[in-house]
Design an enzyme around this catalytic site. Structure first.
Site, mmCIF file in Angstrom:
data_model
loop_
_atom_site.group_PDB
_atom_site.id
_atom_site.type_symbol
_atom_site.label_atom_id
_atom_site.label_comp_id
_atom_site.label_asym_id
_atom_site.label_seq_id
_atom_site.Cartn_x
_atom_site.Cartn_y
_atom_site.Cartn_z
ATOM 1 C CB SER A 1 -1.014 0.263 1.214
ATOM 2 O OG SER A 1 -1.484 1.363 1.267
ATOM 3 C CE1 TYR B 1 -4.285 -1.992 5.068
ATOM 4 C CE2 TYR B 1 -3.291 0.330 4.382
ATOM 5 C CZ TYR B 1 -4.048 -0.982 4.272
ATOM 6 O OH TYR B 1 -4.151 -1.282 2.819
HETATM 7 P P1 NAP Z 1 -11.667 -6.282 -0.102
HETATM 8 O O1 NAP Z 1 -12.527 -5.813 -1.420
HETATM 9 O O2 NAP Z 1 -12.096 -5.994 1.102
HETATM 10 O O3 NAP Z 1 -11.372 -7.937 -0.246
HETATM 11 C C1 NAP Z 1 -10.493 -8.263 0.756
HETATM 12 C C2 NAP Z 1 -10.344 -9.893 0.197
HETATM 13 O O4 NAP Z 1 -9.306 -10.352 1.423
HETATM 14 C C3 NAP Z 1 -11.420 -10.490 0.323
HETATM 15 O O5 NAP Z 1 -11.212 -11.624 -0.829
HETATM 16 C C4 NAP Z 1 -11.510 -11.143 1.640
HETATM 17 O O6 NAP Z 1 -12.330 -12.613 1.671
HETATM 18 C C5 NAP Z 1 -9.936 -11.497 1.703
HETATM 19 N N1 NAP Z 1 -9.639 -11.640 3.240
HETATM 20 C C6 NAP Z 1 -9.732 -10.744 4.238
HETATM 21 N N2 NAP Z 1 -9.171 -11.183 5.496
HETATM 22 C C7 NAP Z 1 -8.721 -12.739 5.070
HETATM 23 C C8 NAP Z 1 -8.576 -13.528 6.173
HETATM 24 N N3 NAP Z 1 -8.116 -13.431 7.256
HETATM 25 N N4 NAP Z 1 -8.089 -14.853 5.583
HETATM 26 C C9 NAP Z 1 -8.276 -15.170 4.146
HETATM 27 N N5 NAP Z 1 -8.734 -14.083 3.369
HETATM 28 C C10 NAP Z 1 -8.992 -12.732 3.791
HETATM 29 O O7 NAP Z 1 -9.997 -5.692 -0.259
HETATM 30 P P2 NAP Z 1 -9.342 -4.838 -1.603
HETATM 31 O O8 NAP Z 1 -9.803 -3.537 -1.481
HETATM 32 O O9 NAP Z 1 -9.411 -5.677 -2.952
HETATM 33 O O10 NAP Z 1 -7.900 -4.845 -1.020
HETATM 34 C C11 NAP Z 1 -6.901 -6.087 -1.482
HETATM 35 C C12 NAP Z 1 -5.436 -5.677 -0.982
HETATM 36 O O11 NAP Z 1 -5.276 -4.394 -1.430
HETATM 37 C C13 NAP Z 1 -5.436 -5.741 0.615
HETATM 38 O O12 NAP Z 1 -4.363 -6.314 0.921
HETATM 39 C C14 NAP Z 1 -5.514 -4.100 0.727
HETATM 40 O O13 NAP Z 1 -4.805 -3.684 1.938
HETATM 41 C C15 NAP Z 1 -4.751 -3.478 -0.272
HETATM 42 N N6 NAP Z 1 -4.953 -2.189 -0.579
HETATM 43 C C16 NAP Z 1 -6.380 -1.877 -0.842
HETATM 44 C C17 NAP Z 1 -6.667 -0.521 -1.292
HETATM 45 C C18 NAP Z 1 -8.040 0.129 -1.200
HETATM 46 O O14 NAP Z 1 -8.085 1.496 -1.349
HETATM 47 N N7 NAP Z 1 -8.850 -0.577 -1.660
HETATM 48 C C19 NAP Z 1 -5.428 0.425 -1.112
HETATM 49 C C20 NAP Z 1 -4.336 0.188 -0.704
HETATM 50 C C21 NAP Z 1 -4.124 -1.368 -0.381
HETATM 51 P P3 NAP Z 1 -13.900 -12.421 1.853
HETATM 52 O O15 NAP Z 1 -14.564 -11.916 0.571
HETATM 53 O O16 NAP Z 1 -14.221 -14.056 2.117
HETATM 54 O O17 NAP Z 1 -14.203 -11.502 3.133
#
Ligand code: NAP
Length: 264
Positions: A156, A169
């Site tokens: 991130s 985080y």
């Molecule tokens: P998201 O839409 O909330 O999806 C999160 C995913 O992670 C889901 O598939 C969830 O499974 C899975 N997950 C969460 N906790 C878990 C656990 N304990 N064991 C196994 N699977 C788990 O998130 P996203 O926005 O796509 O983010 C993906 C990555 O990008 C993350 O690492 C996040 O920190 C990073 N990121 C995101 C942003 C942003 O603005 N969105 C910015 C910077 C970095 P379920 O569907 O079953 O809950």
């Protein structure tokens, strides 16, 4: 409808018949990556925690995009060893090895947690879900790879410039970057590349609060490209790093944030 990467996943070279595991593949960035991989001819394993309907849809999309590939999903909490062991038993049964691994699963909470209010349990939970899961899964993935294996870890912007009121985080994501660079040095002689993609704001469920609120225009105004990324904007760079085009890149962090780290 406009045809772009959001509606038509891009196709990347050298991914046909590759076996790739994507954690957090049920939703958001992981789901868009699953689509782009399948469109590029890969077989994809989707790891998720509990959103079974979403995971079903992710696998159905992959089958539509690559009907000859082997696509599957496995539920489990990857922050502990038993969830991780079950996932890699399935990898062994279905794939018998791995060509690519995307460590993407993670959490973020919109609620501000200033240092003085941050409880040890909250700190531990964030570190276990975002960082320990990456250690556990990457260790297992690397054991199943041969030369030309590819690992991409999703970090991130926060892991580089910090995030006030979200220090747990930011610390988890900063550690992913130093972990990535460390194991790139270890695994390079075996022909395995390890890189990180660092998103800024991305339009997913994780960031719905604040992105689906009146705060959105203010957030956009602080990004040089004046837009919030879609999940497909991240899937492209992730698949690039998994592809032949990136064979001489390792230990790098690709920022995908519309330029926002320039203005921190
Ligand atoms: P998201 O839409 O909330 O999806 C999160 C995913 O992670 C889901 O598939 C969830 O499974 C899975 N997950 C969460 N906790 C878990 C656990 N304990 N064991 C196994 N699977 C788990 O998130 P996203 O926005 O796509 O983010 C993906 C990555 O990008 C993350 O690492 C996040 O920190 C990073 N990121 C995101 C942003 C942003 O603005 N969105 C910015 C910077 C970095 P379920 O569907 O079953 O809950």
């Amino acid at each position: 409808m406009t045809m772009n990467a959001d509606t038509n996943p891009l196709v990347f070279p050298g991914l046909r018949d590759k076996r790739v595991l994507v954690t957090g593949g049920s939703r958001g960035i992981g789901r868009a990556t699953v689509q782009a991989l399948a469109a590029s001819g890969a077989s994809v394993g989707v790891a998720f925690r509990s959103a079974a309907d979403e995971a079903d849809r992710a696998v159905a999309e992959a089958r539509r995009l690559n009907p000859t590939g082997e696509h599957w999903h496995e539920a489990g909490d990857l922050s502990n060893e038993s969830g991780c062991a079950a996932l890699f038993e399935r990898v062994d049964q279905v794939f018998g090895g791995l060509d690519g691994f995307v460590g993407n699963a993670g959490i973020w909470n919109a609620q501000p947690r200033p240092l003085g209010e941050l409880a040890l349990d909250e700190w531990r939970h964030m570190i276990e879900v975002n960082l320990t899961s990456v250690f556990l899964t990457t260790r297992e993935a690397a054991l199943r790879m041969r030369a030309n294996g590819r690992i991409v870890l999703v970090s991130s912007t926060a892991g580089q410039r910090g995030e006030p009121d979200h220090s747990h985080y930011a610390a988890s994501k900063g550690a992913i970057i130093s972990f990535c660079k460390s194991i790139a040095g270890e695994l390079g002689p075996s022909g395995i590349n390890v890189n990180s993609v660092a998103p800024g704001w991305v339009d997913t469920e994780m960031s719905a609060n604040p992105l689906q609120t009146e705060a959105r225009p203010h957030i956009e105004a602080e990004i040089p490209l004046r837009r919030i990324a879609t999940a497909a904007d991240l899937a492209g760079p992730i698949c690039f790093l998994l592809s032949d085009a990136a064979r001489h890149i390792t230990g790098e962090v690709i920022n995908v944030n519309g330029g926002s780290v320039l203005c921190g």
